[in-house]
Design an enzyme around this catalytic site. Sequence first.
Site, PDB file in Angstrom:
ATOM      1  N   ALA A 128       0.804  -1.328   0.053  1.00  0.00           N
ATOM      2  CA  ALA A 128       0.046  -0.166   0.055  1.00  0.00           C
ATOM      3  C   ALA A 128       0.911   1.440   0.032  1.00  0.00           C
ATOM      4  O   ALA A 128       0.664   2.135  -0.696  1.00  0.00           O
ATOM      5  CB  ALA A 128      -1.033  -0.066   1.201  1.00  0.00           C
ATOM      6  N   GLU A 129       1.991   1.239   0.744  1.00  0.00           N
ATOM      7  CA  GLU A 129       2.603   2.349   0.801  1.00  0.00           C
ATOM      8  C   GLU A 129       4.227   1.848   1.030  1.00  0.00           C
ATOM      9  O   GLU A 129       4.582   0.735   1.662  1.00  0.00           O
ATOM     10  CB  GLU A 129       2.578   3.377   2.015  1.00  0.00           C
ATOM     11  CG  GLU A 129       1.695   4.567   1.344  1.00  0.00           C
ATOM     12  CD  GLU A 129       0.048   4.326   1.550  1.00  0.00           C
ATOM     13  OE1 GLU A 129      -0.568   4.935   0.840  1.00  0.00           O
ATOM     14  OE2 GLU A 129      -0.184   3.194   2.234  1.00  0.00           O
ATOM     15  N   THR A 130       5.202   2.590   0.366  1.00  0.00           N
ATOM     16  CA  THR A 130       6.706   2.336   0.583  1.00  0.00           C
ATOM     17  C   THR A 130       7.107   3.861   0.845  1.00  0.00           C
ATOM     18  O   THR A 130       6.875   4.831   0.453  1.00  0.00           O
ATOM     19  CB  THR A 130       7.474   1.948  -0.700  1.00  0.00           C
ATOM     20  OG1 THR A 130       7.073   0.765  -1.075  1.00  0.00           O
ATOM     21  CG2 THR A 130       8.900   2.041  -0.356  1.00  0.00           C
ATOM     22  N   HIS A 149       0.555   4.046   8.731  1.00  0.00           N
ATOM     23  CA  HIS A 149       1.021   2.905   8.920  1.00  0.00           C
ATOM     24  C   HIS A 149       2.528   3.044   8.465  1.00  0.00           C
ATOM     25  O   HIS A 149       3.467   2.131   9.185  1.00  0.00           O
ATOM     26  CB  HIS A 149       0.373   1.758   8.421  1.00  0.00           C
ATOM     27  CG  HIS A 149       0.552   1.247   7.148  1.00  0.00           C
ATOM     28  ND1 HIS A 149      -0.059   2.077   5.892  1.00  0.00           N
ATOM     29  CD2 HIS A 149       1.520   0.549   6.288  1.00  0.00           C
ATOM     30  CE1 HIS A 149       0.554   1.727   4.706  1.00  0.00           C
ATOM     31  NE2 HIS A 149       1.493   0.688   5.073  1.00  0.00           N
TER      32      HIS A 149
END
Length: 271
Positions: free
Chosen positions: A45-47, A77
């Site tokens: 979802a995110e880096t 997160h």
Amino acid sequence: MRIRIVDAFTDRPFAGNPAGVLLLDAYAFPDDDRLQNIAMEVNHAETAFAHPLPEGGEADWALRWFTPVTEVSMCGHATLATAHVLHTSGAHKGPVRFATRSGVLTATPGDDGAVTLDFPTAPLTAVDVPEGVAEALGARALTAFDTGPSVGDLLVEVDDERTVHALRPDLPALTAFSERGVIATARAENPALGYDFVSRCFFPNVGIDEDPVTGSAHTALAPYWSQRLGRPVLTGLQASPRSGRVRTEVRGARTLLSGRAVTVIEGDLLV
């Protein structure tokens, strides 16, 4: 360059929300195309990408977040995951201040192993339930709120917790209702289980069909449910298949988000 995959808002691996974390040695970020390509390769979802800042400033590290398709302005997160890596690797001790597109965000480690994030509270504006949102979501919406530009979602309350668990939305149809996506929420059916409200988050506009556990969404969920339930401190369960819990505390213009994290993969980025 070391790369880590960290499961955030959980105390066990293979739960919570996984994020890629890269701590950079330089005092600047690589070009945006390189960051986006790495995030696309990580495909979570995110880096998060962070680099140290000179001493004496308002922040200790610069921090940016990318989904597989775009950069985002706020991510809870992946911030928690980055703070976890800084503390467990010894790269930073004590509270860490991140310079981000959403201002300076602070992450403070606790004696119990949890990390507490200090984020801006999302401004909630009541709106009419948009025509078509019930059909797209697959459930009746009781109320609807715009969560402001920092979050960019439509927040809707549905009938009950079972409805949240059962949602199977029409994701392409959800793209019409907000900049990022839709947060669906309901009051917990049994608070004795240790949580006060439940939610699920669908973000097709940024390439995330369902986000497993969303810190930024809780900056809107926390004030909504704190007002409804009459308490500033609550715990939210994000009822995705991976699931995770977020402890929230509303302090006016700021909201504290607390949770644990677990590093599950560590390796080298070879390109």
